[in-house]
Scaffold this motif. Sequence first.
Motif, mmCIF file in Angstrom:
data_model
loop_
_atom_site.group_PDB
_atom_site.id
_atom_site.type_symbol
_atom_site.label_atom_id
_atom_site.label_comp_id
_atom_site.label_asym_id
_atom_site.label_seq_id
_atom_site.Cartn_x
_atom_site.Cartn_y
_atom_site.Cartn_z
ATOM 1 N N GLY A 167 36.646 97.453 -89.142
ATOM 2 C CA GLY A 167 35.875 97.134 -90.077
ATOM 3 C C GLY A 167 35.002 98.281 -90.913
ATOM 4 O O GLY A 167 34.046 98.240 -91.629
ATOM 5 N N ILE A 168 34.854 99.314 -89.839
ATOM 6 C CA ILE A 168 33.784 100.277 -90.223
ATOM 7 C C ILE A 168 33.831 101.117 -91.510
ATOM 8 O O ILE A 168 33.092 101.067 -92.383
ATOM 9 N N VAL A 169 35.269 101.560 -91.540
ATOM 10 C CA VAL A 169 35.338 102.129 -92.824
ATOM 11 C C VAL A 169 35.456 101.377 -94.187
ATOM 12 O O VAL A 169 34.987 101.768 -95.240
ATOM 13 N N PRO A 170 35.861 100.350 -94.036
ATOM 14 C CA PRO A 170 36.063 99.431 -95.197
ATOM 15 C C PRO A 170 34.495 99.229 -95.585
ATOM 16 O O PRO A 170 34.014 98.861 -96.761
ATOM 17 N N GLY A 171 33.801 98.740 -94.460
ATOM 18 C CA GLY A 171 32.421 98.404 -94.503
ATOM 19 C C GLY A 171 31.393 99.574 -95.266
ATOM 20 O O GLY A 171 30.698 99.288 -96.407
ATOM 21 N N ILE A 172 31.549 100.758 -94.956
ATOM 22 C CA ILE A 172 30.933 102.179 -95.597
ATOM 23 C C ILE A 172 31.498 102.144 -96.851
ATOM 24 O O ILE A 172 30.603 102.423 -97.956
ATOM 25 N N LEU A 173 32.480 102.167 -97.379
ATOM 26 C CA LEU A 173 33.215 102.189 -98.636
ATOM 27 C C LEU A 173 32.692 101.093 -99.723
ATOM 28 O O LEU A 173 32.257 101.333 -100.588
ATOM 29 N N MET A 174 32.672 99.826 -99.007
ATOM 30 C CA MET A 174 32.073 98.721 -99.975
ATOM 31 C C MET A 174 30.579 98.938 -100.148
ATOM 32 O O MET A 174 30.079 98.669 -101.157
ATOM 33 N N MET A 175 29.723 99.460 -99.237
ATOM 34 C CA MET A 175 28.437 99.978 -99.406
ATOM 35 C C MET A 175 28.229 100.738 -100.472
ATOM 36 O O MET A 175 27.217 100.712 -101.219
ATOM 37 N N LEU A 176 29.133 101.848 -100.540
ATOM 38 C CA LEU A 176 29.068 102.907 -101.391
ATOM 39 C C LEU A 176 29.145 102.408 -102.704
ATOM 40 O O LEU A 176 28.629 102.690 -103.798
ATOM 41 N N ALA A 177 30.436 101.732 -102.809
ATOM 42 C CA ALA A 177 30.680 100.971 -104.165
ATOM 43 C C ALA A 177 29.534 100.290 -104.526
ATOM 44 O O ALA A 177 29.461 100.223 -105.879
#
Length: 229
Positions: A167-177
């Motif tokens: 969940g780390i990478v998808p979570g960071i990407l969604m925060m940036l999005a």
Amino acid sequence: SLVLVLLAVLGAPLFAIIGAGALLGFSRAEVDLTAVPIEIYGIAETPILLAIPLFTFAGYVLSESRAAARLVRLSAALIGWLPGGLAMVAVATCSLFTAFTGGSGVTIIAIGALLFPALIQAGYGERFTLGLVTSSGSLGLLFAPSLPLIIYGIIAEVSIDSLFVAGIVPGILMMLALAGFCLWHNRENRRPLSEFSWVEVRAAVRESIWELPLPVVVLGGIYGGFFAV
């Protein structure tokens, strides 16, 4: 199934409708319904379920200790100078607080009460503000110790630690999005929350000194194999 839909429209509790739908599915598959309480008991016996009320309790302790206010101040000191900084603060703070507690409900109550009036006063629309706070709080569920991921891992019988890592990478990407969408949606309201000040950053860090180690201790302990969930 049409009866279940009708009950949902009439306001029957969703947990009862979902449960009835599951029982109906078991019955149509000719599975003995005595298997249902046996399976429920087997899941309830799982020691890892203890993590759920304990993380929830930790969330309420953090909320009552005004940790949310300290995290809002720290986020504002670090990124509040950006155009549209208050929306960035909401994304960062809600996601972090949810990652501390494992559940988005406590985050929305604790941080939403602080940020909602501030966002409205800064010129953000009410619908946008409500969506931002609830969406940002839900993004933190992709990070450990996410209660939905714990439940999913138990039901699906997969490694919960692996789910947390995934969940780390998808979570960071969604925060940036979401942060990028906030900037685009409010491109005509780009007022920074405050000017950058090292004095304010130091004061905010000093005030949040007991909260800052939480992600390092909790996440580092789980990913490093020192703690079990």
